[in-house]
Design an enzyme around this catalytic site. Structure first.
Site, short mmCIF file in Angstrom:
data_model
loop_
_atom_site.label_atom_id
_atom_site.label_comp_id
_atom_site.label_asym_id
_atom_site.label_seq_id
_atom_site.Cartn_x
_atom_site.Cartn_y
_atom_site.Cartn_z
N GLY A 160 34.33 5.48 -0.88
CA GLY A 160 35.36 4.82 -1.67
C GLY A 160 36.70 4.84 -0.94
O GLY A 160 37.12 5.89 -0.46
N GLY A 204 40.92 6.76 -2.67
CA GLY A 204 40.46 6.73 -1.29
C GLY A 204 41.58 6.55 -0.28
O GLY A 204 41.59 7.19 0.78
N ASP A 218 34.44 4.19 -8.13
CA ASP A 218 34.91 3.56 -9.36
C ASP A 218 33.77 3.12 -10.27
O ASP A 218 33.96 2.27 -11.12
CB ASP A 218 35.81 2.35 -9.04
CG ASP A 218 35.05 1.26 -8.29
OD1 ASP A 218 33.89 1.49 -7.90
OD2 ASP A 218 35.62 0.17 -8.10
N ASN A 219 32.58 3.67 -10.08
CA ASN A 219 31.50 3.33 -11.02
C ASN A 219 30.49 4.47 -11.08
O ASN A 219 30.29 5.21 -10.10
CB ASN A 219 30.82 2.01 -10.65
CG ASN A 219 30.01 2.11 -9.38
OD1 ASN A 219 28.85 2.51 -9.41
ND2 ASN A 219 30.62 1.76 -8.25
N ARG A 245 28.32 7.00 -8.24
CA ARG A 245 28.57 8.43 -8.31
C ARG A 245 27.26 9.20 -8.50
O ARG A 245 27.05 10.27 -7.90
CB ARG A 245 29.52 8.74 -9.47
CG ARG A 245 30.96 8.44 -9.14
CD ARG A 245 31.81 8.60 -10.35
NE ARG A 245 33.19 8.83 -10.01
CZ ARG A 245 34.16 8.91 -10.91
NH1 ARG A 245 33.89 8.78 -12.19
NH2 ARG A 245 35.41 9.12 -10.53
N CYS A 264 25.21 16.71 -14.90
CA CYS A 264 24.84 17.77 -15.84
C CYS A 264 25.34 17.49 -17.26
O CYS A 264 24.81 18.02 -18.22
CB CYS A 264 25.39 19.12 -15.37
SG CYS A 264 24.28 20.00 -14.26
N CYS A 276 25.35 -9.16 -34.94
CA CYS A 276 25.75 -9.81 -36.18
C CYS A 276 27.25 -9.66 -36.44
O CYS A 276 27.89 -10.56 -36.99
CB CYS A 276 24.94 -9.26 -37.35
SG CYS A 276 25.07 -7.48 -37.54
#
Length: 739
Positions: free
Chosen positions: A41, A46, A143-144, A148, A188, A200
């Site tokens: 990153g 970063g 960033d996701n 990670r 974890c 709906c």
């Protein structure tokens, strides 16, 4: 005297590194100069990390990043300039950081090396366990969650320490994950997820601005997306039949709960049930509008605009069809629903958009002209914080349709909050819906962008603080590694546990707080937590999975649960000890393709039924898990009202499942088991890049099963499990309010 000479026997040191040497010592500085670091990153955190690494003396760094530089990055990702927009982040950031590395005396300088890799860290052909094993430690600035999870598992499998970090506005945290030190890994703890809004509610009974914005994003897909069927608002014969069946089941349940109804009520329900299977009044018109705009029709001979400059006839045709479609959306369909008594119990009855406001669609112009004929974003006094009136919204939508007709990019890409036309469309459409359903507050384009992108503004100062804390943890890790190697060199390797290499002794889990503690601190260090014994990644715990085994196919299980939820990259799936699906190198995908469309109950080796155990292995991540499957064919969900009642779950079958928790009973309803979640600061937020998703803590959490797997790995040549502690991501279907 030269600044790089030394008056004693210590090696010469550049001025910028003398502070490091004075604080850490020459031996550790040498370790820093010689170490090999992997940074994943190169965005907000970063950039700060690369600057810190360079100025701290790190001379051998690999940088992986998939993103390119966007103009919205420039206000805080300081290694980038306007001329870099569109270039790979890792390339530009590595070049900038390399220039900051202090030069060593010529006799010592072997040359610094910052190597960028513009690619996806989830690409197992390039970034795998052997690749990670080359490094002293890994730094995450991602960033996701998917990436990670991938890095977490790679580091655990490679036994390489990982320094994980994340920020969310003014909040942040840094932690160290190390398999040999028996620390908690990234997976974890359950990750807070975005809420899933009942279809709906979005389609028929919105009550909050976020409901309208989700609807507008789906309408964007319906009008401009590459596949009209991707939108939850799309209606075909199959979906209409399913909707009618759901209505009939709901009516049957209501009758069973309330006893015999009056003839008048039964007649009304019958009328509603019959009409629920009818196509909405706007559906055909939207399809015709898509065709007119050229969406989904790839013109022969390359790019071609539907609307050329000066073609007034085509412009009038586009606006006329847009007027018809908007009238159906915001008038005809609303009146139809009111006539069906859908809103007879609602606090506020919807009010269709006035015909005078809709008439603005046909008179809208773009470019230059009088302000009252222009859409609001083209007016002289425009500001993104303005609130648009209904007529403003109509004009903005008309302008969007004209822009699409004049574009050569057909169909449009998926919704992007940074795309100007996409946000104009979503803001205008969602506000019109809010006006119809009398929902406050009406959103400006600026505020709608925040909700549509689920973002919190990133704070550059928080990124800088967190990046600094990460580098401090690097010093601790390298010092522990140095102490361990010196101990072994001196002949102290007697087989006992080497406490000098235990990172729990030196590293900390550090929270960056917005409000100071009672002692006046804004940084709160804590001991690195123990692994979660129920984590299936590092503790090989058994996962419980509840779904309809008679409706789910192997393909649905593979894509929705195994890959998306559990994060497997190249899974091997075993049922009853036999392989029913396998991916990986030298594997012929066609060998098991025949099993993908099969229902779970019809798979080989007796199929998957209530109580079956599926084993999933992924050698690319050195990961395996046993999944205890429970069957459930009737799913319930909370009603849209505030009374806490339940109704038949109307989500698609692929969204009806539960992961973790106590072993479900087949006859139970789909109610989550309540469990207090770990209070976190920002550990589960996507960290820094651009803006951050608003990830809302689930108010109902699921425990993972406590049992441990005793199955042996099928992979040969591995001495230990190498499994990584990870909690399954838990979805919730409750509507929440984003504050």
């Amino acid at each position: 005297m030269s600044t790089n000479t030394s008056t004693d026997n210590t090696p010469a040191c550049p001025p910028l590194l003398r502070g490091i040497r004075a604080a850490l010592g020459q031996t550790l500085l040498t370790q820093i100069l010689d170490s090999k670091i992997l940074l994943v990153g190169s965005g907000g955190i970063g950039c700060e990390l690369l600057k810190n690494l360079a100025l701290s003396g790190f001379r051998n760094v690999d940088v992986i990043d998939l993103d390119t530089i966007d103009v919205s990055n420039l206000n805080r990702q300081f290694l980038f300039r306007s001329q870099h927009v569109g270039m790979p982040k890792c390339v530009v950031a590595s070049e900038a950081a390399l220039k900051m590395v202090p030069p060593l005396p010529s006799q010592q300088d072997k040359g610094a090396k910052y190597t960028p890799y513009h690619g996806n860290v989830c690409d197992n052909s390039k970034f795998n366990v052997p690749y990670v094993q080359k490094f002293h430690l890994v730094l995450n600035a991602l960033d996701n969650i998917a990436a990670r999870r991938r890095v977490n598992r790679l580091c655990l499998a490679a036994s390489v320490p990982l320094v994980e970090a994340g920020t969310s506005g003014y909040l942040g945290q840094v932690t160290v994950i190390d398999k040999s030190s028996n620390t908690e890994c990234y997976e974890c703890q359950p990750k807070p997820t975005q809420k899933v809004y009942p279809i709906c509610t979005i389609r028929s009974t919105p009550s909050q601005p976020v409901h309208c914005i989700v609807w507008a994003k789906e309408m964007y897909k319906l009008c401009f997306g590459p596949n009209v069927g991707d939108s939850m608002l799309f209606e075909d014969e199959e979906s209409l039949r399913a909707e009618k069946t759901a209505e009939e089941e709901k009516e049957g349940g209501d009758e069973g709960a309330n006893g015999q109804e009056s003839n008048g009520s039964a007649t009304a329900d019958k009328r509603n049930g019959e009409e629920s299977g009818e196509k909405s009044t706007y559906m055909d018109l939207i399809v015709e509008l898509r065709s007119l705009l050229g969406v989904g029709n790839s013109p022969e001979g390359g790019e071609k605009k539907v609307l050329e400059s000066g073609d007034d006839e085509k412009r009038k045709e586009v606006l006329s069809k847009a007027h018809e479609s908007l009238t159906a959306l915001f008038v005809t369909e609303i009146e139809k629903q009111i006539g069906m008594d859908r809103y007879k119990t609602a606090e506020k009855v919807p009010v269709p958009v006035s015909m005078d406001d809709l008439a603005k669609c046909s008179t809208t112009i773009t470019g230059e002209g009088e302000d009252h004929l222009l859409p609001p974003t083209e007016r002289k006094d425009y500001a993104p914080t303005q609130i648009w009136s209904p007529s403003d919204c109509i004009q903005e939508l008309a302008s969007c349709f004209l822009d699409v007709a004049a574009s050569t990019n057909q169909p449009l890409p998926e919704f992007d909050k940074d795309d100007d036309m996409a946000m104009r469309f979503v803001t205008a459409a969602s506000n019109l819906r809010s006006y119809v359903f009398q929902i406050d507050p009406i959103q400006s384009l600026y505020s709608a962008k925040g909700i549509a992108g689920n973002i919190i503004p990133a704070i550059a100062t928080t990124n800088a603080i967190v990046a600094g804390l990460q580098v401090i943890q690097c010093f601790h890790i390298l010092k522990a590694q140095l102490s361990s190697s010196l101990s072994k060199r001196d002949g102290n390797d007697d087989g006992a546990v080497d406490e000098t290499s235990n990172l729990k002794k030196t590293c900390r889990y550090i929270y960056c707080l917005r409000d100071k503690t009672r002692k006046g601190y804004y940084l709160q260090p804590t001991t690195l937590p123990e692994p979660n014994p129920n984590c299936f990644v590092c503790r090989n715990a058994i996962i419980s999975l509840t779904l309809n085994t008679q409706e789910w196919t192997l393909d649905m299980l593979l894509s929705r649960v195994i890959k998306k939820e559990l994060g497997f990259q190249e899974p091997t799936i075993l049922v009853g000890g036999d392989i029913v699906y396998e991916e990986g190198e030298d594997i012929d995908p066609s060998e098991y393709a025949i099993n993908l469309p099969k229902k779970l109950v019809n798979l080989p080796s007796g199929g998957v039924t209530h109580g079956s155990v599926i084993r999933i292995e992924d050698y690319s991540q050195d990961l395996e898990v046993d999944v205890n499957v429970s069957h459930k064919d009737k799913w319930m969900m909370k009603s849209d009202d505030d009374k806490g009642a339940e109704k038949v779950d109307d989500r698609e079958e692929i969204d009806k499942f539960e992961i973790g928790g106590k072993k479900p009973v087949a006859a139970a309803t789909a109610a989550d088991s309540s469990d207090g979640a770990k209070d976190n600061i920002a550990e589960d937020d996507d960290d820094d890049d651009d803006d951050i998703e608003i990830i809302v803590e689930d108010d109902t959490k699921k425990d993972t099963a406590a049992a441990s797997s005793n199955g042996k790995k099928r992979k040969s040549g591995t001495g230990d499990d190498g499994n990584k502690a990870k909690k399954a991501k838990v979805d919730s279907d409750e509507v929440i309010e984003i504050e």
